[in-house]
Design a protein around this motif. Structure first.
Motif, PDB file in Angstrom:
ATOM      1  N   ALA A  44      42.375  52.131  39.237  1.00  0.00           N
ATOM      2  CA  ALA A  44      41.907  50.792  38.910  1.00  0.00           C
ATOM      3  C   ALA A  44      41.144  50.167  40.074  1.00  0.00           C
ATOM      4  N   ASN A  45      40.337  49.203  39.754  1.00  0.00           N
ATOM      5  CA  ASN A  45      39.659  48.394  40.751  1.00  0.00           C
ATOM      6  C   ASN A  45      40.719  47.828  41.702  1.00  0.00           C
ATOM      7  N   PRO A  46      40.644  48.092  43.017  1.00  0.00           N
ATOM      8  CA  PRO A  46      41.695  47.619  43.936  1.00  0.00           C
ATOM      9  C   PRO A  46      41.810  46.111  43.990  1.00  0.00           C
ATOM     10  N   ALA A  47      40.733  45.407  43.643  1.00  0.00           N
ATOM     11  CA  ALA A  47      40.793  43.943  43.650  1.00  0.00           C
ATOM     12  C   ALA A  47      41.706  43.412  42.554  1.00  0.00           C
ATOM     13  N   LEU A  48      42.030  44.251  41.564  1.00  0.00           N
ATOM     14  CA  LEU A  48      42.874  43.812  40.456  1.00  0.00           C
ATOM     15  C   LEU A  48      44.361  44.027  40.721  1.00  0.00           C
ATOM     16  N   ARG A  49      44.701  44.409  41.948  1.00  0.00           N
ATOM     17  CA  ARG A  49      46.111  44.551  42.304  1.00  0.00           C
ATOM     18  C   ARG A  49      46.807  43.198  42.428  1.00  0.00           C
ATOM     19  N   TYR A  50      46.023  42.140  42.542  1.00  0.00           N
ATOM     20  CA  TYR A  50      46.571  40.843  42.909  1.00  0.00           C
ATOM     21  C   TYR A  50      46.402  39.843  41.772  1.00  0.00           C
ATOM     22  N   ALA A  51      47.421  39.003  41.601  1.00  0.00           N
ATOM     23  CA  ALA A  51      47.402  37.996  40.543  1.00  0.00           C
ATOM     24  C   ALA A  51      46.578  36.783  40.971  1.00  0.00           C
ATOM     25  N   TRP A  52      45.791  36.273  40.053  1.00  0.00           N
ATOM     26  CA  TRP A  52      44.997  35.053  40.249  1.00  0.00           C
ATOM     27  C   TRP A  52      45.527  34.017  39.252  1.00  0.00           C
ATOM     28  N   PRO A  53      46.527  33.244  39.616  1.00  0.00           N
ATOM     29  CA  PRO A  53      47.167  32.348  38.642  1.00  0.00           C
ATOM     30  C   PRO A  53      46.309  31.174  38.192  1.00  0.00           C
ATOM     31  N   ALA A  54      45.204  30.894  38.888  1.00  0.00           N
ATOM     32  CA  ALA A  54      44.380  29.739  38.531  1.00  0.00           C
ATOM     33  C   ALA A  54      42.949  30.179  38.237  1.00  0.00           C
ATOM     34  N   ALA A  55      42.456  29.828  37.061  1.00  0.00           N
ATOM     35  CA  ALA A  55      41.107  30.221  36.662  1.00  0.00           C
ATOM     36  C   ALA A  55      40.031  29.549  37.511  1.00  0.00           C
TER      37      ALA A  55
END
Length: 431
Positions: free
Chosen positions: A12-23
């Motif tokens: 997977a794209n490594p940037a997608l390992r992290y949650a972004w709780p706010a749009a």
């Protein structure tokens, strides 16, 4: 469409390992500053992606054969002027075995020759010479079908605006003036309104992630708090007239202030950590702003995504280029300039005021330290988030106050677009 690069092909794209709780990017995952895989992907999707990167000033390469070696992200680049006056830029890496071709920082040359096996390239980056191409006495050498035209230095597309040189590796990058948008085309035309002369350079290495610096530049809120010299002597305070301007997509920002330097701010809403009334400068001319533009701005910090800053702090003018080294380190390269028609008094004044900025600048030396302490402090909590709500939530736009972090969110929104991140979604799992 965003290309899929080798770093992503194994998972997977490594940037997608992290949650972004706010749009609206009011929460930034600390892992985006610390993950070496994310850094590697940034080099492909951002610095080599559909953006214009600042390269140099035309005034730095005025004559045919003049060159400078720079970096775009972590890619070494040569930018030079050909004998016919045209400007070219290409990767500073030999097409033979990958050695650095031009090792001088600047100069004048007829050709760029690699010291390893002496492959030579002209000022357009074309391969023009290969020693022993046909071997010796019919032995060795390259195959007969070797074609020099297929072994050139990788070129960049070039565009200029009022003597400022930008380059891109992508054919998909929009025209330069569309990328900059109206406020920043106007700002570059304002700053580079007539021929300039380069006054000098400084370099600063900071042991932190490069995006902590772009955050800092888009956070005018810190200026009247972190920089004690700036507050004490009234160069900039948070209760003065000022604000932020963004382009239509929020990716670029200009923090600005309009007031006389040294103005009394007895009505400030907070106090300095010392009795400022007892502090005076031995040479107060350091703070004297000589009005030289038709507007009232005496401070403008224009941050252009992804790698440059055009500064006006009083009468000191400079361009800063961000050169990434690793996920944990980057360099700021400062180019100070004035105008060709400046008299000696103004040149001396610009040089005097240059003490305000740079690695040991009286109003900027704290930035590097602040970035390094953040970078160290977040190392153990990459799944936690920075809190970014000064200036409010939701869409970003221009601001008439310096107490805002909205420009920082604008940067991250565009960053997420390039990196294939959808803010507001949970992490997609580890690669």
């Amino acid at each position: 469409m965003i290309e899929i690069h080798p770093i992503e092909m194994a998972g997977a794209n490594p940037a997608l390992r992290y949650a972004w709780p706010a749009a609206d990017c009011t929460r930034i995952p600390y892992g985006m500053y610390r993950d070496p895989d994310v850094f590697a992907l940034e080099q492909k999707r951002i610095f080599q992606g559909p953006v214009w990167n600042y390269l140099a000033l035309e005034a730095e390469i005025p004559d045919g054969g003049d060159f400078r070696t720079i970096a775009v992200g972590d890619v070494p680049v040569i930018v030079n002027r050909s004998r016919d006056g045209t400007i070219h830029a290409f990767v500073n890496r030999c097409a033979h075995r990958g050695a650095t071709v031009q090792r001088s920082t600047h100069g004048n040359t007829r050709a760029h020759v690699c010291c390893y096996h002496h492959w030579g390239y002209n000022l357009e980056g074309k391969l023009i010479g290969v020693p022993f191409q046909r071997g010796v006495d019919g032995k060795g050498g390259l195959p007969e079908d070797f074609d020099k035209s297929r072994h050139c230095l990788r070129p960049m597309r070039i565009a200029t605006l009022n003597g400022v040189i930008f380059g891109t590796f992508s054919d998909a990058t929009e025209p330069l003036e569309d990328f900059l948008d109206t406020p920043f085309v106007a700002q570059l035309k304002r700053l580079f309104n007539r021929p300039i002369k380069v006054l000098g350079y400084q370099r600063q290495r900071i042991r932190g992630n490069w995006k902590l610096y772009t955050d800092n530049l888009r956070d005018p809120n810190h200026g009247g708090l972190l920089h004690a010299f700036q507050v004490t002597f009234g160069i900039a305070r948070l209760n003065q007239t000022g604000g932020a301007k963004l382009d239509r997509r929020g990716r670029h920002n200009m923090s600005w202030a309009a007031q006389e330097m040294g103005r009394d701010h007895s009505d400030q809403e907070y106090s300095t950590p010392r009795d400022a009334s007892k502090i005076a400068l031995r040479d107060a001319t350091l703070l004297q702003y000589r009005k030289e533009f038709p507007d009232n701005y005496n401070l403008t910090i224009a941050s252009i995504f992804p790698n440059c800053i055009f500064q006006q702090i009083g009468n000191t003018l400079a361009v800063r280029q961000i050169r990434t080294t690793s996920v944990d380190e980057f360099e700021i390269f400062w180019t100070f300039y004035g105008y060709e028609d400046d008299d000696q008094s103004m040149t001396d004044h610009r040089l005097r005021m240059s003490n305000l900025v740079g690695p040991a600048g009286l109003v900027s030396m704290e930035d590097g330290e602040a970035i390094e302490i953040v970078h160290r402090a977040i190392a153990a909590d990459e799944d936690k988030h920075a809190f970014v709500e000064f200036g409010g939530r939701g869409p970003v736009g221009d601001s008439d106050t310096l107490i805002t972090e909205s420009p920082m969110r604008g940067f991250w929104m565009y960053y997420c677009e390039l990196m294939g991140i959808v803010p507001g979604e949970a992490a997609h799992g580890a690669a």
